[in-house]
Design a protein around this motif. Sequence first.
Motif, PDB file in Angstrom:
ATOM      1  N   HIS A 246      47.083  38.494  39.627  1.00  0.00           N
ATOM      2  CA  HIS A 246      46.217  38.084  40.742  1.00  0.00           C
ATOM      3  C   HIS A 246      45.217  37.082  40.187  1.00  0.00           C
ATOM      4  N   PHE A 329      49.196  35.594  43.672  1.00  0.00           N
ATOM      5  CA  PHE A 329      49.007  37.036  43.855  1.00  0.00           C
ATOM      6  C   PHE A 329      50.330  37.707  44.192  1.00  0.00           C
ATOM      7  N   ILE A 511      47.544  43.018  50.616  1.00  0.00           N
ATOM      8  CA  ILE A 511      46.832  42.146  49.676  1.00  0.00           C
ATOM      9  C   ILE A 511      45.596  42.823  49.097  1.00  0.00           C
ATOM     10  N   VAL A 515      43.874  45.093  45.168  1.00  0.00           N
ATOM     11  CA  VAL A 515      42.679  44.432  44.643  1.00  0.00           C
ATOM     12  C   VAL A 515      41.555  45.444  44.457  1.00  0.00           C
TER      13      VAL A 515
END
Length: 777
Positions: A246, A329, A511, A515
Motif C-alpha cells: 500500500h 494498493f 480498501i 488499512v
Amino acid sequence: MEIIPSANTKRQSQENWKKHGLIFICVTYIIFAAVFLSFLQLRSPKVIPTADRSAEFSAERAFTHLEKFAVAPHPLGSKEHDKVRDYLVEALQELGLNPEIQKADSFYQSSSRISGGAVENITAKIKGKNSTKAIMLVAHYDSVPGSPGAADDGAGVSAILETVRALKETKPLQNDVIILLTDGEENGMLGAKAFVNEHPWAKDVGLVLNFEARGNEGPSLMFETSDNNSWIVKEFIEAAPTPVTHSFIYSLYKLMPNDTDLTVFKEAGLNGLNFAFGEGLSHYHTTSDNLQELSKESLQHHGEYMLSLVRHFGQLDLAQTKEGNEVFFNVFGSTVISYSEDLVTPIMIMIVILFILTIAHGYKREKLSLPGTLGGFLITIFGMIGSFAIGFGLWSLLTSIFPEKRWVLETDTVFGTVYLLSFSLIIFAFSAFLYKLAAKKIMTGSLTAGSSLTWLVFVIAASLHLKAGSYIFAWPLFFGLIGINIFLYMKEAVSYKYVILACFAVPGFLIASPVIYLIQKLMSMEIAGILAVLVFLLGTLLTPIFSTLKIKADWFIPSILLCAGLAILVTNSMNANKVPTAEHRAVSDIIYLQDADRNEAYWIAKYGLDDYTSNYINKDIKEGNISSIFPPFSWEGHYGQAELYGLKAPDVTVFSDMAVLSKIDGNKRELIYELKTNRSAEEILMKSLSPITVSELFINHKKVELNNQYAKPQPLLLTYIPGETGRVNIKITVDYKDKVEWIVADRSYNIPEIKEERSEKYSSYGDSSFAMKTIRN
C-alpha cells in the motif's frame, strides 16, 4: 379513549420488522464478507519444503541457516557477533562466492546523540553476463543486545543465502547481483553509511532490495520505495507472485521512530524497495525474537519476493532513468491496482463533480436541503470527535485498570486485534445511535450528503498533500456516491435499497479495512482514538442504514452492536488479566549501575517491578526519573541501591587541552581524549553535563560531519562500539567559554550477578550493566 391496534396493523408491523431484520442480516453479511475478503491480501505464501524444486526458494532450507547463527544475541562489538560474521562468510564461500569484509568506522547523528562503531560489512558479488547496473540484496546481520534476531534481521540474511543458492541453480542473469550484509544497523545504519561512503561497488548499484522485520510474523509488506518509483512499482507488481503493498504505508512509517538501511541508500541517490513483516510487535527487539517464534510463512514471503525480483530485474536495463510516482494498493488477495500520481488531481476533480451532481439530484427530489447537508456535516464532525473520545477513553480506562499489563496490551497481536474489533463494534453502535437521533430533525438525504462532504474534505486534503494515500478516501467516496444516487432515486417503500447501498459501500471496506488493521499493527492500540475516528468515518458509508433502518425500535440495532462490542471487550480483558504467560509474555529488564565517584551502585527496572526484577529491587524502592543517579539517560523506572561488584569505570586519558583561534568563530578549546574500557564492555559512552557548542568532532581520527543543531549550545551524548580494541579516540572542539564536564561510562550486555533465571512468561530487551565516572574541567 384508548386506541386498540387492529390485527392487520399488528400483522403489518410484525412483517415490517421481520423484513427489516432480514435486511439487517443481509447488510451485516455483506459488510463482514467485504472485510473478510479484504484481509485475504494479508496472507503469507505456503512454505516450500527442502526437498521440493531446488531452483525455488524454500523457507525450510533458509531456516537451517538461522539455526546456525540466530541462536543468541549478536550485537555489534560482541563475541557472538564475530561468530555470526565468520559463519556467514563461510556460508557464502560454500555457495561459490568470494565474500569480503569491509571494515570502517561509521557514525550516525540524531537529535539526541551521536553514535558510532567499528563495523564489518560482508560483501559478495554474482557476476552477470552483461550488466547495466547491479541489483543489491541487503539485510543486516547484527542484532540488538537482548535479542537473537531470528526475525530482525536473521530472516533477511538467511533469505539472501537461500536466494543465492537458488540463483546458482539456473543460468546467469544479465545484471550483477551484489550481496551486502550490513553491520551496525541497530546502532544507526552504520554499515550502510560505510558502504555508500567508502565502498567502490556503491557507484555500480542500480536497485536496492532491503529486507527487514518489525515483528515475528505476518505478510512481508513492500512498504517503502525510492522517489520516482513508477517504473519500479510497475515491474514489482508484474514480478512478485504474492505482492502485499500500500503506497500509504511509507507515509505512516515516517511517523514511527524507525529508520532502515534503505534510508541511507535513498539519501545517496539509489533506487530501492523496502520489505518487512510487522505482526507480532511484542517480539520485536526482545529475547522472544527467536527461532521458536519466527513464522516460516513470513520467511517464505521474504524469499519469494527476493528470488522473483532478482530474476526479473536481473534481465532489465537498470541504467535508464525514469520519473514519476505511483499510487498503489491491494484489493482482492494479491491483486494490486496502481496508477500515476498525475491522475490523483483529475480523480479528485471527478469526485468533486460527482458530489455536486449528487447534491443537485437529492435537492431536485426534495430528499435533502443545503442547510440540512451542513447540519449533516456538523453531525459527522461531532461523531468523529465523539469517536476519538470513546476510543481514547476506553483505552485509557483499560490501561488504568491494568497498568502493569499495558505493554502486553499494546504490543500483543491477539489482544490488539480483538480490542480493535470490539472498539469497532462500539463505534458502529455510537454511529447508529447518533444518526438515528439526528434523523428526527434532519432528512436522511441531508445526513448522507453531510457525511459525504466530510469524506470529500479528506479526499481534497489527501490529493493535495498526501497523494500516496489519497486512494484510501477517493475510491470509497466515489463508489459511495454512486450508491447514494441510487438510494435517492428509489422510492421510500423499497426495502432492498439498503442492500444496494451496502453493496456500493463494499469497495470502501475492501480498501479501508486492511488499512485500519495495518495501522493498528504498526502503531499499536496506543493510538486507539485515531483508530476509532477511522472506523467511524468508514461507518458513515452506511449513514442511510444507520439513520432509517428500524427493527421494532430505534435503539434495537445500536443495542445489538453495543452489546456485541462490550461482550468482546470484557472477554478480551478477562483474558488479558491472566497475562503474563508463556504465550503472551510481558517485558522485564534489569540494569546494574555502578558510580565510581560516589562508590554506590543501583539496580534499575525500566518496565516496573515483577517476579523477576523484584529479586534485585526489594527494599528502599524509589520510582521516577533515573537521571538523578544516571545523568546520560532520562528513563522512568523503579530503582534501589545495590551491592558493589567492583566494576571499574573506563580509563580516560587527556592527550590535549588547548586554546585554538578560529578565524570565523573566535577562541575555541580543543580537547583530545582516549577512552578505554577496563572490563571488555561492548559500548563506551560520553555525555556532557552542561550545554556545549561543538564546532568540530573527530572519532578515531575520522571527522564527523556535524548537523547544524550542534552549532548551538546543548548537551552532547556520544556512544561508540569500539570492537576488539576496547578504546576510542575523541577530538572535540568547543567554545572557549563552555563548561566542559563529562559523564564517561561503559556498557556491558550482561549483569554482574544473575540472582534468578527469568521465567518463560517474560521476555526482555536485554539486561545490561554500566560503570561510570565524572570528568570535570
